[in-house]
Enzyme design. Structure first.
Site, PDB file in Angstrom:
ATOM      1  N   HIS A  48      83.688  26.447  47.593  1.00 37.93           N
ATOM      2  CA  HIS A  48      83.191  27.511  48.443  1.00 37.93           C
ATOM      3  C   HIS A  48      84.331  28.402  48.886  1.00 37.93           C
ATOM      4  CE1 HIS A  48      84.371  24.121  51.008  1.00 37.93           C
ATOM      5  NE2 HIS A  48      84.745  25.027  51.892  1.00 37.93           N
ATOM      6  N   CYS A  52      88.073  23.014  59.174  1.00 39.01           N
ATOM      7  CA  CYS A  52      88.693  23.112  57.857  1.00 39.01           C
ATOM      8  C   CYS A  52      89.155  24.551  57.662  1.00 39.01           C
ATOM      9  CB  CYS A  52      87.733  22.682  56.752  1.00 39.01           C
ATOM     10  SG  CYS A  52      86.343  23.802  56.476  1.00 39.01           S
TER      11      CYS A  52
END
Length: 657
Positions: free
Chosen positions: A67, A175
């Protein structure tokens, strides 16, 4: 969610089109391009590769979830592929058979990112993944993914309560992109907590923003879990608790172990003191890292915040020269003299705005070095020290020294035990006051003058280089840029170059040009080599070679890492040779560059642009020829193509898609 995925974005036989994660990402991305969701295939895949290089996206349970956020995405989109053979995405338990490619626009709004994060949570549901594996048609799979949200923890049956009250944990997950792993780690920790009869409250610091945990919830907690790959914001809120600090993937893959660990620490009375919390950079380090490694991270913390100022200021100044000529440097202030129809006036405006941006370079460098060491309390003395370095003409070296001194002073103050009643004024009054005074004293009266003289000598040396000396410096910089492909030596050369931009001298502009040109050589040469002698490379390497054209042209040296990982003894020396040639030619040609990045896209702003391209082409050809020669000389093994692909994939340490 149903607007983000359709049957056209689903491939239930992905293994027919892809046998590697690079090929899988390309195959799914091509479906996005066909629907107009992605405008530039190679540009988007380069962004996916950059995210993948930060951390593999394979998860336990047979899931791969590449992603990224990208300027080449028109609207949030999700593509799904199922591979019976499995594709290695770096998960500890083996290949992934369920692959989700998430594409978010660079400026995706909070609502879209919240929906994407909900998918990440659903992937932790075994029933959901089992249904996807059993889906018979693309439409059925798309309906499953885009259907109703999974039941939230509040609607599920609560775990049995303990005899008195359950053990309470607060957690923070984050993240680098804040889209997937942030929310998957949160869901994983919450599920493990319910199974263990533990209350887990998670603060997800993701791209869609975050809501701080209630102070009462934090106060009532018995332990803290940080599962993060970027600094935890406002970390001091959690001081005084038993704490486990790990990467975000540990939160996804082994939540029960983390819960057990924090319970054990609480039972032994191990707590994190408020004054002894790790800094953002220390928290991101690996166990056993020495201070040499931490020093490099502190310095890069400052450099990373300085680069946008260098980029904006350098490009504005270059555009100013392009519009108004070099006389704009002597133009009066545009506040006093500006003609709307005069291009010279517009050039002067851009030049002066860029000059203001450049004045922030040294203070920002110093401030964020101190921030990397001591968190927010280091910002004030760091910026003050950087401003003093600018005032006394200590330049880039003075900024480095000021940042390190400021961080060290603040860290020393934080270790002093103080009464609880005074803790509230420490970060806003006491620490800024004392640390700024100490840094100012040292910079003005102790080390400032020697550093200023050293900076002046270095600047004079760069400006006085000529003939063979210029070429030698170009060779050294080229070798450093290509030796470890984005590693410490590469970063030292790059930091040296962008630090020199703050001085604004002709010599520093030549150094910047040579460094960027040399850094483009490794991926460009591998792309050329795979094009002219594809039979010497595996199928995966040939696929990576296509993307390496874009990465090299964009000055992303890391684009050559997959090739170096598979065959370091042939690739790295070849890349170094080409980089040395390019660095030497760029310096010899007198090419200059005011921007710290951009690759071929800033060629119009480069001095002697045509010769600059000649230098890059020469280095690319030399490096490609050497790697082809060295690979051609090795003994060819009669292994099948698929075996070669598998072997190369196992050796890959980064993905270029």
């Amino acid at each position: 969610m149903s607007q983000m995925i359709s049957a056209e974005l689903v491939d239930l036989e992905l293994d027919r089109a892809a046998d590697s994660k690079a090929a899988a990402a390309r195959s799914l991305a091509e479906r996005m391009v066909a629907l107009g969701r992605v405008t530039d295939l190679d540009g988007f895949l380069a962004d996916v590769a950059a995210r993948e290089a930060q951390m593999p996206t394979g998860l336990d349970g047979g899931i791969g979830i590449p992603h990224c956020r990208s300027a080449h995405v028109t609207e949030p989109t999700l593509a799904f592929g199922r591979s019976a053979a499995g594709i290695d995405f770096g998960a500890p338990d083996g290949p992934a058979d369920l692959i989700f490619l998430i594409a978010a626009p660079a400026g995706a709004d909070d609502a879209h990112l919240s929906i994407l994060s909900n998918l990440a949570r659903q992937l932790m549901d075994g029933d959901f993944t089992a249904a996807l594996r059993a889906a018979k048609t693309a439409g059925e799979a798309a309906a499953l993914i885009g259907g109703e949200e999974a039941a939230t923890p509040e609607t599920q049956a609560p775990a049995p309560a303990a005899a008195d009250r359950p053990f309470r944990i607060v957690a923070v997950t984050s993240c680098p992109t804040g889209i997937a792993h942030t929310y998957m780690a949160a869901e994983s920790l919450e599920r493990a907590g319910r199974a263990e009869g533990v209350e887990v409250s998670v603060e997800t610091q993701g791209s869609s923003g975050f809501t701080r945990l209630d102070p009462d919830v934090i106060a009532a907690a018995d332990g803290v879990i940080f599962a993060h790959d970027v600094p935890v914001r406002d970390k001091e809120r959690f001081a005084g608790k038993a704490t486990v600090d790990v990467g975000v993937k540990a939160g996804v893959n082994r939540p029960a172990e983390l819960i057990a660990e924090v319970r054990d620490k609480a039972a032994r009375g191990e707590i994190t003191e408020a004054g002894a919390k790790p800094s953002p950079v220390e928290a991101a380090g690996e166990p056993g890292e020495g201070y040499g490694t931490k020093l490099r991270k502190w310095l890069m913390s400052g450099v990373s915040y300085m680069v946008p100022f260098v980029a904006a200021g350098g490009l504005l100044i270059a555009l100013g020269f392009a519009l108004g000529g070099y006389k704009v440097s002597d133009a009066p202030s545009v506040m006093d003299h500006f003609l709307w129809t005069d291009t010279s006036s517009w050039g002067a405006l851009l030049f002066q705005v860029g000059g203001v941006a450049f004045k922030f370079l040294v203070p920002v460098l110093a401030g964020y070095i101190a921030y990397g060491m001591a968190d927010r309390p280091g910002l004030v003395p760091g910026f003050v020290g950087g401003a003093i370095a600018l005032d006394i003409k200590a330049g880039f070296l003075g900024g480095l020294a000021a940042g390190l001194i400021a961080g060290a002073v603040v860290m020393a103050i934080q270790k002093v035990k103080i009464p609880v009643s005074l803790r509230g004024i420490m970060p806003v009054v006491v620490i800024p006051l004392i640390s700024s005074a100490v840094v100012g004293f040292l910079m003005f009266l102790v080390i400032g003058e020697p550093i200023s003289k050293l900076q002046s000598a270095l600047t004079s040396w760069l400006n006085g280089l000529n003939g063979a000396n210029v070429i030698v410096l170009g060779v050294i910089l080229g070798l450093m840029m290509c030796f470890d492909l984005g590693g410490p030596l590469n970063k030292v050369a790059y930091t040296f170059a962008i630090g020199g931009l703050a001085d604004g001298t002709a010599g520093s502009f030549k150094v910047m040009a040579a460094v960027m040109a040399a850094g483009m050589i490794p991926p460009l040469s591998m792309a050329l080599a795979t094009t002219v002698r594809g039979r010497l490379f595996t199928r995966t390497e040939r696929e990576n070679g296509k993307a390496a054209w874009v990465l090299g042209a964009s000055f992303v040296t890391e684009g050559a890492i997959p090739f170096a990982a598979a065959d370091p003894l042939r690739v790295i020396p070849s890349a170094m040779a080409g980089g040395a040639v390019t660095g030497a030619l760029s310096m010899a040609f007198g090419c200059t560059l005011r921007a710290p990045h951009g690759g071929i896209f800033v060629v119009p702003l480069i001095g002697n642009a045509l010769l600059y391209l000649v230098a890059i082409a020469a280095g690319t050809v030399v490096s490609a020829a050497l790697v082809v020669l060295l690979k051609g000389l090795r003994k060819q093994r009669p292994e099948p193509e698929d075996a070669a692909v598998g072997s190369a994939e196992k050796r890959e340490v980064a993905v270029v898609a």
